[in-house]
Design a protein around this motif. Structure first.
Motif, PDB file in Angstrom:
ATOM      1  N   GLU A 126       0.681  -7.175   1.925  1.00 40.49           N
ATOM      2  CA  GLU A 126      -0.039  -6.312   0.977  1.00 40.49           C
ATOM      3  C   GLU A 126       0.725  -5.033   0.701  1.00 40.49           C
ATOM      4  N   VAL A 127       1.236  -4.405   1.761  1.00 35.68           N
ATOM      5  CA  VAL A 127       1.989  -3.163   1.594  1.00 35.68           C
ATOM      6  C   VAL A 127       3.284  -3.419   0.839  1.00 35.68           C
ATOM      7  N   PHE A 130       2.534  -3.887  -2.822  1.00 37.94           N
ATOM      8  CA  PHE A 130       2.184  -2.613  -3.458  1.00 37.94           C
ATOM      9  C   PHE A 130       3.433  -1.779  -3.688  1.00 37.94           C
ATOM     10  N   ILE A 152      -0.790   6.586  -5.899  1.00 36.75           N
ATOM     11  CA  ILE A 152      -1.801   6.650  -4.838  1.00 36.75           C
ATOM     12  C   ILE A 152      -2.910   7.613  -5.247  1.00 36.75           C
ATOM     13  N   SER A 170      -2.966  -1.478   5.073  1.00 38.42           N
ATOM     14  CA  SER A 170      -3.544  -2.693   4.495  1.00 38.42           C
ATOM     15  C   SER A 170      -5.048  -2.555   4.306  1.00 38.42           C
ATOM     16  N   LEU A 173      -5.632  -0.408   1.296  1.00 39.96           N
ATOM     17  CA  LEU A 173      -5.410  -1.155   0.059  1.00 39.96           C
ATOM     18  C   LEU A 173      -6.620  -2.004  -0.294  1.00 39.96           C
ATOM     19  N   ARG A 174      -7.325  -2.509   0.701  1.00 39.10           N
ATOM     20  CA  ARG A 174      -8.518  -3.313   0.431  1.00 39.10           C
ATOM     21  C   ARG A 174      -9.725  -2.441   0.107  1.00 39.10           C
ATOM     22  N   ARG A 176      -9.678   0.890  -0.905  1.00 40.73           N
ATOM     23  CA  ARG A 176      -9.403   1.763  -2.054  1.00 40.73           C
ATOM     24  C   ARG A 176      -9.977   3.158  -1.927  1.00 40.73           C
ATOM     25  N   LEU A 186      -0.058   5.215   3.860  1.00 47.32           N
ATOM     26  CA  LEU A 186       0.265   4.207   2.853  1.00 47.32           C
ATOM     27  C   LEU A 186       1.581   4.537   2.157  1.00 47.32           C
ATOM     28  N   SER A 190       4.971   2.302   2.398  1.00 48.97           N
ATOM     29  CA  SER A 190       5.550   1.804   1.155  1.00 48.97           C
ATOM     30  C   SER A 190       7.006   2.232   1.027  1.00 48.97           C
TER      31      SER A 190
END
Length: 287
Positions: A126-127, A130, A152, A170, A173-174, A176, A186, A190
């Motif tokens: 996921e990361v 992104f 972000i 992660s 990200l889910r 938000r 994050l 990234s």
């Protein structure tokens, strides 16, 4: 800008506790963009302080309170002068030179601790997805960092209590939504997924009468990101407010993630039932 900072941490226990062993990271750093002219720490009950630096150059005060006590108070006071020179880019490389510099083995070895995953900056699909989606063709590392912070800021809601101290990128990200610690982790994860050395910075953000999305107006404690920009060095980025770090930011320390620079941590013998209160006051003395 000149600031006076008062940071008071209080622990209250339901029953007397003993053998409280602690270390604190509340001393502002002196570097190219800020100077700490005065810093004091007072402990109640009174305890002698041992001062040293950790592997990241952060100043640590350690102390032990052995007698029984039902309250522990840590008072930190500082006077710091900051400058807006964090935005100076010493040398601008082409985008190709930027990314080639980061791929150099010697540089990756030098900053290895800021390129590997940690519990708070985990590697995940996921990361990685992104991070890859944030990279635009033809942009350099500086432009990428600016764009990442801006994305972000746009896509994630600042919402206290939406996350917990152990929230991973992660999970953010889910969900938000989160706070400055989550947004910093994050962005760091990234950056590292693309080979950009990045580290977690903590301190204070003086907001005065500014309108920002960071909800903790009373306390002003904050977290942001420092990324290594080829040809320039370490620069600060604030994904919570979509800012470059300037004279309104007062840095306490940096590390791989939050665990490296927890402001106050310790252990003690006694009841697990405690109440924590933190009072931070940042006053602007001179512009």
């Amino acid at each position: 800008m000149k600031f006076n900072i008062r940071h008071v941490t209080t622990y209250r226990y339901d029953e007397p506790v003993t053998d409280s062993v602690n270390e604190i990271r509340l001393a502002p750093r002196t570097n190219y963009r800020q100077s700490c002219y005065h810093h004091t720490v007072a402990i109640e009950p009174n305890a002698p302080l041992l001062t040293y630096e950790d592997g990241f150059g952060n100043r640590i005060h350690a102390f032990t309170v052995n007698p029984p006590h039902r309250e522990l108070v840590i008072r930190s006071e500082s006077t710091v002068v900051t400058h807006d020179n964090d935005g100076v880019r010493k040398r601008i490389l082409t985008p190709v030179e930027d990314w080639a510099t980061l791929a150099d083995e010697a540089l990756r070895h030098k900053y290895a601790e800021y390129t590997i995953a940690t519990p708070y900056t985990e590697e995940s699909e996921e990361v990685a997805a992104f991070a890859a989606s944030c990279r635009l063709p033809g942009e350099g590392v500086y432009e990428h960092a600016m764009g990442l912070a801006a994305r972000i800021y746009r896509e994630f809601e600042y919402r206290p209590n939406a996350t917990h101290v152990g929230t991973t990128p992660s999970e953010l990200l889910r969900g938000r939504a989160g706070v400055c610690q989550d947004f910093a982790h994050l962005m760091i994860a990234s950056c590292r997924s693309l080979g950009i050395p990045a580290r977690y910075a903590s301190g204070y953000h003086f907001i005065g009468d500014l309108h920002t999305r960071a909800a903790d107006f009373e306390q002003a404690s904050h977290a942001w990101v420092e990324a290594y920009i080829p040809g320039t060095g370490w620069l600060g980025f604030d994904p919570t407010n979509n800012n470059r770090v300037d004279g309104r930011y007062i840095k306490l320390g940096h590390g791989r993630d939050y665990l490296d620079i927890v402001p106050v941590k310790g252990i003690y013998r006694g009841t697990p039932h405690q109440r924590l209160s933190v009072d931070v006051d940042v006053q602007l003395v001179e512009k």
